[in-house]
Design an enzyme around this catalytic site. Structure first.
Site, PDB file in Angstrom:
ATOM      1  N   SER A  86      25.184  19.676   5.331  1.00 19.13           N
ATOM      2  CA  SER A  86      25.361  20.645   6.424  1.00 19.13           C
ATOM      3  C   SER A  86      24.995  22.047   6.194  1.00 19.13           C
ATOM      4  O   SER A  86      25.073  22.892   7.116  1.00 19.13           O
ATOM      5  CB  SER A  86      26.936  20.569   6.949  1.00 19.13           C
ATOM      6  OG  SER A  86      26.985  19.480   7.646  1.00 19.13           O
ATOM      7  N   LYS A  89      22.400  23.259   8.596  1.00 11.67           N
ATOM      8  CA  LYS A  89      22.700  24.018  10.019  1.00 11.67           C
ATOM      9  C   LYS A  89      22.494  25.563   9.962  1.00 11.67           C
ATOM     10  O   LYS A  89      22.404  26.086  11.181  1.00 11.67           O
ATOM     11  CB  LYS A  89      24.218  23.644  10.289  1.00 11.67           C
ATOM     12  CG  LYS A  89      24.385  22.119  10.604  1.00 11.67           C
ATOM     13  CD  LYS A  89      26.018  21.828  10.876  1.00 11.67           C
ATOM     14  CE  LYS A  89      25.873  20.308  11.395  1.00 11.67           C
ATOM     15  NZ  LYS A  89      26.765  19.473  10.266  1.00 11.67           N
ATOM     16  N   SER A 140      31.157  22.698  11.626  1.00  9.70           N
ATOM     17  CA  SER A 140      29.980  22.030  10.968  1.00  9.70           C
ATOM     18  C   SER A 140      29.754  20.553  12.055  1.00  9.70           C
ATOM     19  O   SER A 140      29.500  19.724  11.592  1.00  9.70           O
ATOM     20  CB  SER A 140      30.202  21.686   9.721  1.00  9.70           C
ATOM     21  OG  SER A 140      28.751  21.370   9.203  1.00  9.70           O
ATOM     22  N   LYS A 245      28.447  28.870   4.636  1.00  6.20           N
ATOM     23  CA  LYS A 245      28.462  27.540   5.071  1.00  6.20           C
ATOM     24  C   LYS A 245      29.004  26.379   4.028  1.00  6.20           C
ATOM     25  O   LYS A 245      28.439  26.495   2.822  1.00  6.20           O
ATOM     26  CB  LYS A 245      27.084  27.121   5.677  1.00  6.20           C
ATOM     27  CG  LYS A 245      27.038  25.777   6.396  1.00  6.20           C
ATOM     28  CD  LYS A 245      27.766  25.871   7.846  1.00  6.20           C
ATOM     29  CE  LYS A 245      27.845  24.471   8.577  1.00  6.20           C
ATOM     30  NZ  LYS A 245      28.844  23.530   7.767  1.00  6.20           N
TER      31      LYS A 245
END
Length: 350
Positions: A86, A89, A140, A245
């Site tokens: 992720s 993202k 997420s 993140k």
């Protein structure tokens, strides 16, 4: 006696060669530099290998770099192509802001349905892009990523993913390619620790995204009601940390992109396929803050010259460097402009 024609030709050749002779060109290391320190292949190999990472850092891919100067302080497999999970993202968010406004409406469809990490979008649900970005970057949400991509891509997720690859190419990311906007494992979907650090730096340079990834809790009153909680385990736990993140898939393992600021200096850390993302990130950031420091530099003479470390009281220009990098720095003055470089790469100019 030399004829006028031959003399003219000789002068023309000299004029063509003169810039290279007197040093009008980019800073370099090598035998062409008469003032270069004696740097052999062993020293250059040592520069490229950099310091050993702390023994506690066992991530397959890892890097810690200075966000101001963009040079790596320490790394392991920095350019290896690995599954980014992720952390993908981060690019999804950047591309979304490239092509849409925060107030634009994001609409979920059947194609938004996903697993396992979601914010709970059902077909027909809508959110503003700003609220959808909170769900994307804090929780997420894979469904948020798909809804953003499909809506902004004009009904085509593939078009949005193509924009992600275009932006990666524009940023000069040589080891990144996207196959989807959410980071689920898929053939042809990869990135590297170094590239992800560059993407994280771009995220933190975008004020809206920097604000979002630094938020611990965000509520969308709805209806329906959404409560987004930041999955970053170090936010509020590590001094100066303000992003960015987390990620996890079977192929990627646990991943974390993190950034922290101390004394006005921002470091960015990436760990990929890590057995302990929090502890390993702390070790990387601690190492970075301990080994890199601001140094004032001075150019001894015009042209190629060694850069001298003058210390903080001497004034002049500051460069954020690790001590082991100093022997590889050069300075070059031409046309009234001075460039300081590390292994031929410009670091400071004035």
């Amino acid at each position: 006696m030399i004829s006028r024609k031959r003399l003219f030709v000789a002068l023309a050749v000299l004029l063509v060669m003169l810039p290279g002779v007197v040093g009008f060109g980019p800073p370099t290391l090598g035998p062409a530099d008469p003032f270069a320190p004696r740097v052999g292949t062993a020293e250059l190999a040592g520069l490229r290998s950099m310091p050993e990472l702390p023994a506690s850092v066992r991530a397959v891919g890892a890097v810690v770099l200075d966000a101001q100067t963009d040079h790596v302080l320490a790394s392991r497999n920095a350019d290896a192509r690995l599954a980014p999970a992720s952390l993908t993202k981060m690019m999804t968010a950047l591309v979304a802001l490239d092509h849409a406004a925060l107030t634009d409406t994001i609409r979920a469809t059947e194609r938004s349905l996903s697993e396992p990490t979601i914010i709970g979008l059902d077909p027909g649900d809508t959110l503003s892009l700003e609220n959808a970005l909170y769900g994307l970057l804090l929780n997420s949400g894979n469904d948020a990523a798909l809804a953003i991509a499909e809506t902004i891509g004009g009904g085509s997720i593939d078009r949005f993913v193509a924009w992600m690859n275009d932006r990666a190419q524009t940023m000069g990311l040589k080891n990144t390619h996207y196959a989807n906007p959410n980071g689920l494992d898929q053939a042809g979907h990869f990135s590297s620790a170094r590239d992800l650090a560059e993407i994280a730096r771009a995220v933190m340079a975008e004020p809206t995204l920097a604000r979002i990834v630094g938020t611990r809790r965000y509520v969308v009153e709805g209806p329906p009601l959404y409560v987004f909680l930041n999955s970053n385990p170090l936010l509020g736990q590590y001094e100066g940390l303000d992003g960015v993140k987390t990620g996890f898939t079977d192929d990627a393992g646990s991943c974390l992109a993190a950034t922290a600021v101390r004394d006005g200096r921002r470091l960015i850390s990436i760990v990929l396929n890590s057995s302990g993302i929090a502890a390993e990130t702390i070790a990387l950031l601690d190492m970075g803050f301990a080994t890199a420091q601001a140094r004032s530099v001075d150019v001894a003479r015009p042209g190629f010259a060694a850069v001298r470390d003058l210390g903080p009281a001497a004034g002049g220009r500051d460069a954020v460097l690790a001590g082991w990098e100093l022997p590889f720095m050069r300075a070059f003055t031409a046309g009234g402009r001075t460039t300081v470089s590390l292994e031929g790469r410009p670091m400071l100019q004035w």
